[in-house]
Design an enzyme around this catalytic site. Structure first.
Site, short mmCIF file in Angstrom:
data_model
loop_
_atom_site.label_atom_id
_atom_site.label_comp_id
_atom_site.label_asym_id
_atom_site.label_seq_id
_atom_site.Cartn_x
_atom_site.Cartn_y
_atom_site.Cartn_z
CG ASN A 246 -1.74 1.20 1.43
OD1 ASN A 246 -1.84 2.02 0.52
ND2 ASN A 246 -2.36 1.33 2.59
CD GLU B 51 -3.66 -2.56 7.37
OE1 GLU B 51 -2.52 -2.76 6.94
OE2 GLU B 51 -4.30 -1.53 7.11
N GLY C 184 2.14 2.33 10.73
CA GLY C 184 3.07 3.45 10.58
C GLY C 184 3.75 3.87 11.86
CB SER D 234 4.99 -1.62 12.06
OG SER D 234 4.52 -0.31 12.32
P1 PGA Z 1 2.72 0.36 7.62
O1 PGA Z 1 1.25 0.52 6.97
O2 PGA Z 1 3.28 -0.95 7.11
O3 PGA Z 1 3.49 1.56 7.16
O4 PGA Z 1 2.51 0.31 9.11
C1 PGA Z 1 0.40 -0.58 6.81
C2 PGA Z 1 -0.92 -0.14 6.23
O5 PGA Z 1 -1.43 0.93 6.60
O6 PGA Z 1 -1.51 -0.82 5.38
#
Ligand code: PGA
Length: 249
Positions: free
Chosen positions: A9, A166, A172, A212
């Site tokens: 993503n 998630e 993030g 993450s």
């Molecule tokens: P991230 O995002 O891997 O940067 O934590 C995952 C997502 O929001 O799909």
């Protein structure tokens, strides 16, 4: 075995030039036959990704779609437009869209139906916030997201859907759920779908983890029996990171 999935993503990241470089790098990847790799570039780069990765084993999806067919919806993009240009997948219910655009489960349910009617495969995202986890509401929140967001979906249609767990607190933040924490929720989601949505009929849905994920923690996460892959944000923007994650699936 459920289909293994690694999805990238990109969110609202990368310039045109950097997107082109990343697409060229992705075009060199090999993907194991038991897995699907999907990337979700921002709308303006979709066509470039579709053309750059045609005849390659990587599929393309959009980060959202309108719940409407067409009409006066300035700024929105319809499922049929996405299908027309060659998208196969669409993200629905990502927590950033739920939070920033107040998207309700009811609206997301309309989007899921719209995607399916346009022959797009939805990745439907669910997950709890930190305060919901701390007050012991995780499973209840997710059950409601599944019940309301996937209302009225037939068993045949369900075979087109991927679920992404998630946890909002892990997105993030660098704070990844432990493999046990994630596995516990994934196995609950699988049981809930089977028992509560489909009267105990076995459903081979892929359930992927996001939040993450990187090349260091992916192997332990993907090693869990009910984790069928990952939805990767930040680490999907670097081709060497993303390729290591694909290798570990
Ligand atoms: P991230 O995002 O891997 O940067 O934590 C995952 C997502 O929001 O799909």
């Amino acid at each position: 075995m459920n289909q293994k999935i690694v999805a990238g993503n990109w969110k609202m990241n990368l310039s045109l030039e950097r997107s082109e470089t990343l697409i060229n790098e992705l075009a060199t990847f090999t993907v194991p036959s038991y897995a699907s790799v999907i990337v979700f570039p921002p709308f303006p780069y979709l066509m470039m990704a579709i053309q750059g990765l045609s005849n390659r084993p990587i599929k393309i999806g959009a980060q959202t779609l309108s719940e409407h067919n067409d009409g006066a919806f300035t700024g929105d993009v319809s499922g049929s437009m996405l299908k027309d240009i060659g998208c196969d997948f669409v993200l629905i219910g990502h927590s950033e869209r739920r939070q920033n655009y107040s998207q309700s489960n009811l609206q997301l349910n309309m989007k899921v139906h719209q995607a399916l009617s346009c022959h797009l495969k939805p990745i439907y995202c669910v997950g709890e916030t930190l305060s919901q986890r701390e007050s012991g509401e995780t499973l209840q929140v997710i059950e409601t997201q599944l019940l309301e967001g996937l209302k009225g979906i037939s068993k045949e249609e369900f075979s087109q859907i991927i679920i992404a767990y998630e946890p909002v607190w892990a997105i993030g933040t660098g704070q990844v759920a432990t493999p046990n924490q994630a596995e516990m929720v994934h196995s609950h989601i699988r049981q809930f779908i089977q028992l509560s949505l489909f009267n105990d009929v076995l459903i081979n849905t892929s359930i992927i983890y996001g939040g993450s994920v990187n090349s260091k923690n992916c192997e332990n996460l993907f090693g869990q029996p009910n984790i069928d892959g990952g939805l990767i944000g930040g680490a999907s923007l670097q081709s060497n990171e993303f390729s290591k994650i694909i290798e570990s699936i």
